[in-house]
Write a protein that holds these residues in place. Structure first.
Motif, PDB file in Angstrom:
ATOM      1  N   LEU A  85       0.824  -1.210   0.000  1.00  0.00           N
ATOM      2  CA  LEU A  85       0.000   0.000   0.000  1.00  0.00           C
ATOM      3  C   LEU A  85       0.856   1.256   0.000  1.00  0.00           C
ATOM      4  O   LEU A  85       1.947   1.297   0.601  1.00  0.00           O
ATOM      5  CB  LEU A  85      -0.943  -0.015   1.191  1.00  0.00           C
ATOM      6  CG  LEU A  85      -2.148  -0.944   1.008  1.00  0.00           C
ATOM      7  CD1 LEU A  85      -2.799  -1.268   2.347  1.00  0.00           C
ATOM      8  CD2 LEU A  85      -3.162  -0.324   0.065  1.00  0.00           C
ATOM      9  N   LYS A  86       0.331   2.268  -0.669  1.00  0.00           N
ATOM     10  CA  LYS A  86       1.000   3.554  -0.807  1.00  0.00           C
ATOM     11  C   LYS A  86       0.109   4.647  -0.223  1.00  0.00           C
ATOM     12  O   LYS A  86      -1.119   4.486  -0.189  1.00  0.00           O
ATOM     13  CB  LYS A  86       1.263   3.853  -2.280  1.00  0.00           C
ATOM     14  CG  LYS A  86       2.050   2.787  -3.008  1.00  0.00           C
ATOM     15  CD  LYS A  86       2.162   3.118  -4.495  1.00  0.00           C
ATOM     16  CE  LYS A  86       2.940   2.048  -5.248  1.00  0.00           C
ATOM     17  NZ  LYS A  86       3.046   2.373  -6.693  1.00  0.00           N
ATOM     18  N   PRO A  87       0.689   5.759   0.174  1.00  0.00           N
ATOM     19  CA  PRO A  87      -0.150   6.864   0.692  1.00  0.00           C
ATOM     20  C   PRO A  87      -1.232   7.290  -0.304  1.00  0.00           C
ATOM     21  O   PRO A  87      -2.327   7.672   0.108  1.00  0.00           O
ATOM     22  CB  PRO A  87       0.872   7.976   0.936  1.00  0.00           C
ATOM     23  CG  PRO A  87       2.135   7.252   1.258  1.00  0.00           C
ATOM     24  CD  PRO A  87       2.122   6.039   0.360  1.00  0.00           C
ATOM     25  N   GLU A  88      -0.941   7.206  -1.586  1.00  0.00           N
ATOM     26  CA  GLU A  88      -1.937   7.595  -2.596  1.00  0.00           C
ATOM     27  C   GLU A  88      -3.093   6.609  -2.712  1.00  0.00           C
ATOM     28  O   GLU A  88      -4.057   6.864  -3.443  1.00  0.00           O
ATOM     29  CB  GLU A  88      -1.271   7.792  -3.962  1.00  0.00           C
ATOM     30  CG  GLU A  88      -0.413   6.641  -4.427  1.00  0.00           C
ATOM     31  CD  GLU A  88       1.065   6.871  -4.125  1.00  0.00           C
ATOM     32  OE1 GLU A  88       1.394   7.327  -3.017  1.00  0.00           O
ATOM     33  OE2 GLU A  88       1.889   6.556  -5.018  1.00  0.00           O
ATOM     34  N   ASP A  89      -3.019   5.488  -1.999  1.00  0.00           N
ATOM     35  CA  ASP A  89      -4.154   4.569  -1.952  1.00  0.00           C
ATOM     36  C   ASP A  89      -5.183   4.990  -0.910  1.00  0.00           C
ATOM     37  O   ASP A  89      -6.254   4.385  -0.813  1.00  0.00           O
ATOM     38  CB  ASP A  89      -3.674   3.141  -1.627  1.00  0.00           C
ATOM     39  CG  ASP A  89      -2.814   2.537  -2.714  1.00  0.00           C
ATOM     40  OD1 ASP A  89      -1.812   1.875  -2.381  1.00  0.00           O
ATOM     41  OD2 ASP A  89      -3.148   2.719  -3.906  1.00  0.00           O
ATOM     42  N   THR A  90      -4.865   5.996  -0.133  1.00  0.00           N
ATOM     43  CA  THR A  90      -5.791   6.485   0.881  1.00  0.00           C
ATOM     44  C   THR A  90      -7.076   6.976   0.238  1.00  0.00           C
ATOM     45  O   THR A  90      -7.056   7.818  -0.663  1.00  0.00           O
ATOM     46  CB  THR A  90      -5.146   7.622   1.686  1.00  0.00           C
ATOM     47  OG1 THR A  90      -4.020   7.101   2.417  1.00  0.00           O
ATOM     48  CG2 THR A  90      -6.132   8.233   2.656  1.00  0.00           C
ATOM     49  N   ALA A  91      -8.202   6.424   0.689  1.00  0.00           N
ATOM     50  CA  ALA A  91      -9.494   6.765   0.106  1.00  0.00           C
ATOM     51  C   ALA A  91     -10.594   6.026   0.850  1.00  0.00           C
ATOM     52  O   ALA A  91     -10.329   5.143   1.671  1.00  0.00           O
ATOM     53  CB  ALA A  91      -9.535   6.380  -1.375  1.00  0.00           C
ATOM     54  N   LEU A  92     -11.821   6.384   0.509  1.00  0.00           N
ATOM     55  CA  LEU A  92     -12.986   5.620   0.945  1.00  0.00           C
ATOM     56  C   LEU A  92     -13.237   4.567  -0.131  1.00  0.00           C
ATOM     57  O   LEU A  92     -13.389   4.920  -1.306  1.00  0.00           O
ATOM     58  CB  LEU A  92     -14.185   6.533   1.106  1.00  0.00           C
ATOM     59  CG  LEU A  92     -15.436   5.934   1.752  1.00  0.00           C
ATOM     60  CD1 LEU A  92     -15.150   5.463   3.162  1.00  0.00           C
ATOM     61  CD2 LEU A  92     -16.564   6.956   1.742  1.00  0.00           C
ATOM     62  N   TYR A  93     -13.253   3.315   0.245  1.00  0.00           N
ATOM     63  CA  TYR A  93     -13.411   2.217  -0.694  1.00  0.00           C
ATOM     64  C   TYR A  93     -14.842   1.683  -0.641  1.00  0.00           C
ATOM     65  O   TYR A  93     -15.380   1.410   0.440  1.00  0.00           O
ATOM     66  CB  TYR A  93     -12.417   1.102  -0.377  1.00  0.00           C
ATOM     67  CG  TYR A  93     -11.017   1.407  -0.821  1.00  0.00           C
ATOM     68  CD1 TYR A  93     -10.252   2.372  -0.173  1.00  0.00           C
ATOM     69  CD2 TYR A  93     -10.448   0.748  -1.910  1.00  0.00           C
ATOM     70  CE1 TYR A  93      -8.968   2.681  -0.590  1.00  0.00           C
ATOM     71  CE2 TYR A  93      -9.162   1.042  -2.341  1.00  0.00           C
ATOM     72  CZ  TYR A  93      -8.430   2.007  -1.676  1.00  0.00           C
ATOM     73  OH  TYR A  93      -7.150   2.310  -2.103  1.00  0.00           O
ATOM     74  N   TYR A  94     -15.417   1.525  -1.840  1.00  0.00           N
ATOM     75  CA  TYR A  94     -16.797   1.074  -1.973  1.00  0.00           C
ATOM     76  C   TYR A  94     -16.864  -0.250  -2.726  1.00  0.00           C
ATOM     77  O   TYR A  94     -16.138  -0.461  -3.693  1.00  0.00           O
ATOM     78  CB  TYR A  94     -17.614   2.074  -2.785  1.00  0.00           C
ATOM     79  CG  TYR A  94     -17.733   3.453  -2.208  1.00  0.00           C
ATOM     80  CD1 TYR A  94     -16.793   4.427  -2.498  1.00  0.00           C
ATOM     81  CD2 TYR A  94     -18.813   3.793  -1.398  1.00  0.00           C
ATOM     82  CE1 TYR A  94     -16.906   5.702  -1.991  1.00  0.00           C
ATOM     83  CE2 TYR A  94     -18.940   5.069  -0.891  1.00  0.00           C
ATOM     84  CZ  TYR A  94     -17.985   6.015  -1.185  1.00  0.00           C
ATOM     85  OH  TYR A  94     -18.117   7.283  -0.684  1.00  0.00           O
ATOM     86  N   CYS A  95     -17.779  -1.071  -2.305  1.00  0.00           N
ATOM     87  CA  CYS A  95     -18.136  -2.271  -3.027  1.00  0.00           C
ATOM     88  C   CYS A  95     -19.355  -1.939  -3.900  1.00  0.00           C
ATOM     89  O   CYS A  95     -20.221  -1.165  -3.470  1.00  0.00           O
ATOM     90  CB  CYS A  95     -18.475  -3.359  -2.013  1.00  0.00           C
ATOM     91  SG  CYS A  95     -19.205  -4.853  -2.655  1.00  0.00           S
ATOM     92  N   ALA A  96     -19.419  -2.505  -5.103  1.00  0.00           N
ATOM     93  CA  ALA A  96     -20.543  -2.240  -5.989  1.00  0.00           C
ATOM     94  C   ALA A  96     -20.931  -3.493  -6.745  1.00  0.00           C
ATOM     95  O   ALA A  96     -20.091  -4.353  -7.012  1.00  0.00           O
ATOM     96  CB  ALA A  96     -20.182  -1.122  -6.973  1.00  0.00           C
ATOM     97  N   ALA A  97     -22.212  -3.560  -7.109  1.00  0.00           N
ATOM     98  CA  ALA A  97     -22.740  -4.706  -7.832  1.00  0.00           C
ATOM     99  C   ALA A  97     -23.394  -4.274  -9.131  1.00  0.00           C
ATOM    100  O   ALA A  97     -24.088  -3.258  -9.170  1.00  0.00           O
ATOM    101  CB  ALA A  97     -23.752  -5.451  -6.966  1.00  0.00           C
ATOM    102  N   ALA A  98     -23.166  -5.058 -10.171  1.00  0.00           N
ATOM    103  CA  ALA A  98     -23.759  -4.804 -11.480  1.00  0.00           C
ATOM    104  C   ALA A  98     -24.579  -6.032 -11.858  1.00  0.00           C
ATOM    105  O   ALA A  98     -24.041  -7.033 -12.333  1.00  0.00           O
ATOM    106  CB  ALA A  98     -22.662  -4.544 -12.518  1.00  0.00           C
ATOM    107  N   VAL A  99     -25.892  -5.955 -11.649  1.00  0.00           N
ATOM    108  CA  VAL A  99     -26.756  -7.088 -11.951  1.00  0.00           C
ATOM    109  C   VAL A  99     -26.774  -7.335 -13.456  1.00  0.00           C
ATOM    110  O   VAL A  99     -27.005  -6.388 -14.233  1.00  0.00           O
ATOM    111  CB  VAL A  99     -28.182  -6.835 -11.433  1.00  0.00           C
ATOM    112  CG1 VAL A  99     -29.096  -7.994 -11.809  1.00  0.00           C
ATOM    113  CG2 VAL A  99     -28.180  -6.640  -9.914  1.00  0.00           C
ATOM    114  N   GLY A 100     -26.492  -8.569 -13.842  1.00  0.00           N
ATOM    115  CA  GLY A 100     -26.415  -8.877 -15.259  1.00  0.00           C
ATOM    116  C   GLY A 100     -25.217  -8.262 -15.948  1.00  0.00           C
ATOM    117  O   GLY A 100     -25.104  -8.289 -17.173  1.00  0.00           O
TER     118      GLY A 100
END
Length: 117
Positions: A85-100
């Protein structure tokens, strides 16, 4: 009711590792593509990693070779292993779903990742 619940975020020093997990329910998970996104302050949200129903994956150039996305169709989860990991990886991470796999429909609330130098 659709639910995407992320966990595993936290603070780590540069060079460290974290594993994010997303538990999904309320929609046809097995026929959906899944992705991890992130958004840092002042920046646009970007797709970090994507995995389809055949386990084909793609990654943002900035994380290739360091991050690995995986899914478990028995448990309806999708994980993101983040190494080096790098400092530039700092963020809010989201999971997302794409139906189909026709575009992302559902989003989690996010989990914060902070990498210090």
């Amino acid at each position: 009711q659709v639910r995407l619940v992320e966990s595993g975020g936290g603070s780590v020093q540069a060079g460290g590792s974290l594993r994010l997990s997303c538990a999904a329910s309320g929609y046809p998970y097995s026929s959906s593509c899944m992705g991890w996104f992130r958004q840092a302050p002042g920046k646009e949200r970007e797709e970090v990693a994507h995995i389809n129903i055949n386990l084909w994956t793609r990654y943002a150039d900035s994380v290739k070779g360091r991050f690995t996305i995986s899914r478990d169709n028995a448990w309806n989860t999708v994980d993101l292993q983040m190494n080096s990991l790098k400092p530039e990886d700092t963020a809010l991470y989201y999971c997302a779903a794409a139906v189909g796999c026709r575009g992302y429909n559902y989003w989690g609330q996010g989990t914060q990742v902070t990498v210090s130098s």
